[in-house]
Scaffold this motif. Sequence first.
Motif, PDB file in Angstrom:
ATOM      1  N   PRO A  59       0.698  -1.244   0.034  1.00 23.44           N
ATOM      2  CA  PRO A  59       0.062   0.017   0.002  1.00 23.44           C
ATOM      3  C   PRO A  59       0.893   1.321   0.072  1.00 23.44           C
ATOM      4  O   PRO A  59       1.917   1.335   0.473  1.00 23.44           O
ATOM      5  N   ALA A  60       0.247   2.233  -0.573  1.00 24.41           N
ATOM      6  CA  ALA A  60       0.978   3.553  -0.591  1.00 24.41           C
ATOM      7  C   ALA A  60       1.663   3.780   0.981  1.00 24.41           C
ATOM      8  O   ALA A  60       2.714   4.595   0.846  1.00 24.41           O
ATOM      9  N   GLU A  61       0.846   3.811   1.903  1.00 24.63           N
ATOM     10  CA  GLU A  61       1.178   4.131   3.163  1.00 24.63           C
ATOM     11  C   GLU A  61       2.484   3.448   3.630  1.00 24.63           C
ATOM     12  O   GLU A  61       3.230   3.969   4.284  1.00 24.63           O
ATOM     13  N   LYS A  65       6.218   5.132   4.646  1.00 25.03           N
ATOM     14  CA  LYS A  65       6.843   5.070   5.789  1.00 25.03           C
ATOM     15  C   LYS A  65       8.218   4.435   5.665  1.00 25.03           C
ATOM     16  O   LYS A  65       9.213   5.070   6.241  1.00 25.03           O
ATOM     17  N   MET A  66       8.324   3.651   4.702  1.00 25.89           N
ATOM     18  CA  MET A  66       9.767   3.083   4.439  1.00 25.89           C
ATOM     19  C   MET A  66      10.657   4.053   3.911  1.00 25.89           C
ATOM     20  O   MET A  66      11.837   4.180   4.375  1.00 25.89           O
ATOM     21  N   ALA A  67      10.038   4.748   2.900  1.00 26.41           N
ATOM     22  CA  ALA A  67      10.786   5.973   2.306  1.00 26.41           C
ATOM     23  C   ALA A  67      11.382   6.935   3.224  1.00 26.41           C
ATOM     24  O   ALA A  67      12.395   7.642   3.235  1.00 26.41           O
ATOM     25  N   GLN A  68      10.591   7.178   4.618  1.00 24.68           N
ATOM     26  CA  GLN A  68      11.087   7.942   5.641  1.00 24.68           C
ATOM     27  C   GLN A  68      11.843   7.431   6.707  1.00 24.68           C
ATOM     28  O   GLN A  68      12.037   8.075   7.569  1.00 24.68           O
ATOM     29  N   GLY A  69      12.364   6.219   6.133  1.00 29.41           N
ATOM     30  CA  GLY A  69      13.278   5.253   7.294  1.00 29.41           C
ATOM     31  C   GLY A  69      12.280   4.815   8.596  1.00 29.41           C
ATOM     32  O   GLY A  69      12.918   4.372   9.538  1.00 29.41           O
ATOM     33  N   ILE A  70      11.009   4.634   8.423  1.00 29.34           N
ATOM     34  CA  ILE A  70      10.070   3.983   9.381  1.00 29.34           C
ATOM     35  C   ILE A  70      10.009   2.562   9.467  1.00 29.34           C
ATOM     36  O   ILE A  70       9.193   2.228   8.023  1.00 29.34           O
ATOM     37  N   GLN A 141      19.867   2.481  -6.903  1.00 29.94           N
ATOM     38  CA  GLN A 141      19.389   3.759  -6.829  1.00 29.94           C
ATOM     39  C   GLN A 141      18.038   3.737  -7.226  1.00 29.94           C
ATOM     40  O   GLN A 141      17.473   2.653  -7.817  1.00 29.94           O
ATOM     41  N   GLY A 142      16.969   4.486  -6.669  1.00 29.84           N
ATOM     42  CA  GLY A 142      15.617   4.645  -7.090  1.00 29.84           C
ATOM     43  C   GLY A 142      14.879   3.746  -6.503  1.00 29.84           C
ATOM     44  O   GLY A 142      13.642   3.769  -6.806  1.00 29.84           O
ATOM     45  N   HIS A 143      15.249   3.046  -5.159  1.00 24.68           N
ATOM     46  CA  HIS A 143      14.418   2.252  -4.413  1.00 24.68           C
ATOM     47  C   HIS A 143      14.265   2.795  -3.042  1.00 24.68           C
ATOM     48  O   HIS A 143      14.662   3.786  -2.417  1.00 24.68           O
ATOM     49  N   PHE A 144      12.806   2.617  -3.117  1.00 24.82           N
ATOM     50  CA  PHE A 144      12.091   3.346  -1.706  1.00 24.82           C
ATOM     51  C   PHE A 144      12.752   3.035  -0.290  1.00 24.82           C
ATOM     52  O   PHE A 144      12.676   3.616   0.471  1.00 24.82           O
ATOM     53  N   MET A 145      13.505   1.945  -0.414  1.00 18.67           N
ATOM     54  CA  MET A 145      13.872   1.310   0.973  1.00 18.67           C
ATOM     55  C   MET A 145      15.366   1.870   1.192  1.00 18.67           C
ATOM     56  O   MET A 145      16.253   1.460   0.611  1.00 18.67           O
ATOM     57  N   PRO A 146      15.555   2.613   2.427  1.00 18.75           N
ATOM     58  CA  PRO A 146      16.643   3.287   2.508  1.00 18.75           C
ATOM     59  C   PRO A 146      17.689   2.180   3.478  1.00 18.75           C
ATOM     60  O   PRO A 146      17.076   1.119   3.942  1.00 18.75           O
ATOM     61  N   ALA A 147      19.118   2.344   3.201  1.00 18.17           N
ATOM     62  CA  ALA A 147      19.726   1.536   3.961  1.00 18.17           C
ATOM     63  C   ALA A 147      19.732   1.216   5.248  1.00 18.17           C
ATOM     64  O   ALA A 147      19.861   0.405   6.006  1.00 18.17           O
ATOM     65  N   SER A 148      19.396   2.439   6.013  1.00 13.77           N
ATOM     66  CA  SER A 148      19.075   2.709   7.336  1.00 13.77           C
ATOM     67  C   SER A 148      18.212   1.624   7.940  1.00 13.77           C
ATOM     68  O   SER A 148      18.230   1.310   9.060  1.00 13.77           O
TER      69      SER A 148
END
Length: 199
Positions: A59-61, A65-70, A141-148
């Motif tokens: 889901p977009a939500e 969240k993942m893009a924000q590192g949550i 590059q270009g993936h929403f999941m940050p390494a954090s």
Amino acid sequence: MSTAASRPASDRETMDLEQKTPPLAVIVMGVSGCGKSSVGERLAAQNGMPFLEGDQLHPAENVEKMAQGISLTDDDRLPWLDRIGAEIRTAQEASQGLVISCSALKRHYRDRLRQAATGRLVFVFLEGSRELLLSRMQARQGHFMPASLLDSQLETLEPPTGEAGVVTVAIDNALDDIVALACKGLSGITIKGGDYRAG
């Protein structure tokens, strides 16, 4: 859902997945950065099966969240898992095989997917060190999941040790070698036969 190319008839290393009945579904699992998409696409192509990128069903939500590192919670993940389970069930009810990427980090996530399947469901677990996983995540590059979020995923991961219908492959190999090892392991499972909806 992308359509995979048919495998060469001369390829003796690949297993004959699509000829098995009931149709087989394969989940390529592991934490972010392990190569689920690359391995899943290649595995599907070599066996004439469709490939589905599980992240596309978030889901977009969840993506936000993942893009924000949550980190996602169980409540976040369960609707996503149910969407993946529905795709597996739809494919199997149509007598089609399917390869799908999905982190499937916890045992009860995998059991939920097994319950959704109407045919056989097996897992390919891609396993690697934190250092290797982190380097891969930092390079893409270009993936929403940050390494954090890697450490959070590793803490959440319950390796599928001892579960039926699981092939574990180390990712410190070339892509072709990883896929070949996955095919070899899955061939052993299909030869043994049985119902893999239960762990």
